[in-house]
Scaffold this motif. Structure first.
Motif, mmCIF file in Angstrom:
data_model
loop_
_atom_site.group_PDB
_atom_site.id
_atom_site.type_symbol
_atom_site.label_atom_id
_atom_site.label_comp_id
_atom_site.label_asym_id
_atom_site.label_seq_id
_atom_site.Cartn_x
_atom_site.Cartn_y
_atom_site.Cartn_z
ATOM 1 N N UNK A 1 0.816 -1.211 0.000
ATOM 2 C CA UNK A 1 0.000 0.000 0.000
ATOM 3 C C UNK A 1 0.845 1.253 0.000
ATOM 4 N N UNK A 2 1.915 1.251 0.786
ATOM 5 C CA UNK A 2 2.825 2.395 0.808
ATOM 6 C C UNK A 2 3.503 2.551 -0.551
ATOM 7 N N UNK A 3 3.830 1.423 -1.164
ATOM 8 C CA UNK A 3 4.432 1.475 -2.499
ATOM 9 C C UNK A 3 3.463 2.084 -3.513
ATOM 10 N N UNK A 4 2.198 1.669 -3.463
ATOM 11 C CA UNK A 4 1.214 2.197 -4.409
ATOM 12 C C UNK A 4 0.964 3.687 -4.201
ATOM 13 N N UNK A 5 0.867 4.112 -2.953
ATOM 14 C CA UNK A 5 0.664 5.538 -2.683
ATOM 15 C C UNK A 5 1.899 6.334 -3.102
ATOM 16 N N UNK A 6 3.074 5.728 -2.960
ATOM 17 C CA UNK A 6 4.311 6.392 -3.357
ATOM 18 C C UNK A 6 4.453 6.579 -4.854
ATOM 19 N N UNK A 7 3.589 5.944 -5.638
ATOM 20 C CA UNK A 7 3.635 6.129 -7.088
ATOM 21 C C UNK A 7 3.049 7.467 -7.531
ATOM 22 N N UNK A 8 2.303 8.117 -6.645
ATOM 23 C CA UNK A 8 1.763 9.448 -6.962
ATOM 24 C C UNK A 8 2.941 10.423 -7.027
ATOM 25 N N UNK A 9 3.128 11.101 -8.155
ATOM 26 C CA UNK A 9 4.340 11.926 -8.329
ATOM 27 C C UNK A 9 4.551 12.994 -7.260
ATOM 28 N N UNK A 10 3.491 13.615 -6.766
ATOM 29 C CA UNK A 10 3.666 14.673 -5.768
ATOM 30 C C UNK A 10 4.030 14.121 -4.392
ATOM 31 N N UNK A 11 3.751 12.842 -4.152
ATOM 32 C CA UNK A 11 4.023 12.234 -2.855
ATOM 33 C C UNK A 11 5.303 11.413 -2.822
ATOM 34 N N UNK A 12 5.882 11.147 -3.965
ATOM 35 C CA UNK A 12 7.035 10.254 -4.058
ATOM 36 C C UNK A 12 8.187 10.694 -3.169
ATOM 37 N N UNK A 13 8.429 11.980 -3.111
ATOM 38 C CA UNK A 13 9.579 12.496 -2.369
ATOM 39 C C UNK A 13 9.463 12.278 -0.857
ATOM 40 N N UNK A 14 8.241 12.044 -0.375
ATOM 41 C CA UNK A 14 8.029 11.961 1.060
ATOM 42 C C UNK A 14 7.732 10.552 1.562
ATOM 43 N N UNK A 15 7.687 9.571 0.708
ATOM 44 C CA UNK A 15 7.341 8.219 1.137
ATOM 45 C C UNK A 15 8.577 7.349 1.287
ATOM 46 N N UNK A 16 8.525 6.366 2.186
ATOM 47 C CA UNK A 16 9.677 5.487 2.398
ATOM 48 C C UNK A 16 10.080 4.685 1.167
ATOM 49 N N UNK A 17 9.181 4.516 0.219
ATOM 50 C CA UNK A 17 9.536 3.733 -0.965
ATOM 51 C C UNK A 17 10.550 4.447 -1.856
#
Length: 109
Positions: A48-64
């Motif tokens: 789930x964290x990986x999928x949410x991290x695919x959003x370009x605006x959120x990528x910089x802030x996710x552990x993935x």
């Protein structure tokens, strides 16, 4: 080798992501008795964290983002690009460990 840059830091961010997954497993396993449920839920949370991290605006802030060490080694990205994700990951690791301690202390053995 001058071709591979920031090799130690790239290995460190992979290690940090591994610690993050272990911290997730720790808090999930304190909530549930079954090991299979704990493993499945840990995998589901990681996915789930990986999928949410695919959003370009959120990528910089996710552990993935920590899984993208190859861009660091090949000098496509700088070390500073990973700092927000590192700080958020460390915060999540600490909160998972503290949360698992509180949950474990509340459980009756």
């Amino acid at each position: 080798n001058s071709i591979a840059n920031n090799l130690f830091f790239s290995a460190f961010i992979w290690w940090l992501f591994g610690v993050f997954v272990i911290a997730i497993f720790t808090i999930v396993s304190t909530m549930f008795i079954s090991a299979s449920i704990s493993l499945a839920l840990t995998g589901g949370i990681s996915f789930g964290i990986y999928l949410i991290g695919l959003v370009p605006k959120l990528t910089k802030y996710f552990p993935t983002l920590l899984l993208d060490g190859m861009s660091l080694v090949s000098s496509l990205k700088e070390v500073n690009y990973y700092l927000p994700s590192i700080l958020i990951t460390i915060t999540l690791i600490i909160s998972c460990i503290v949360g698992s301690i509180f949950i474990f202390n509340k459980k009756k053995l």
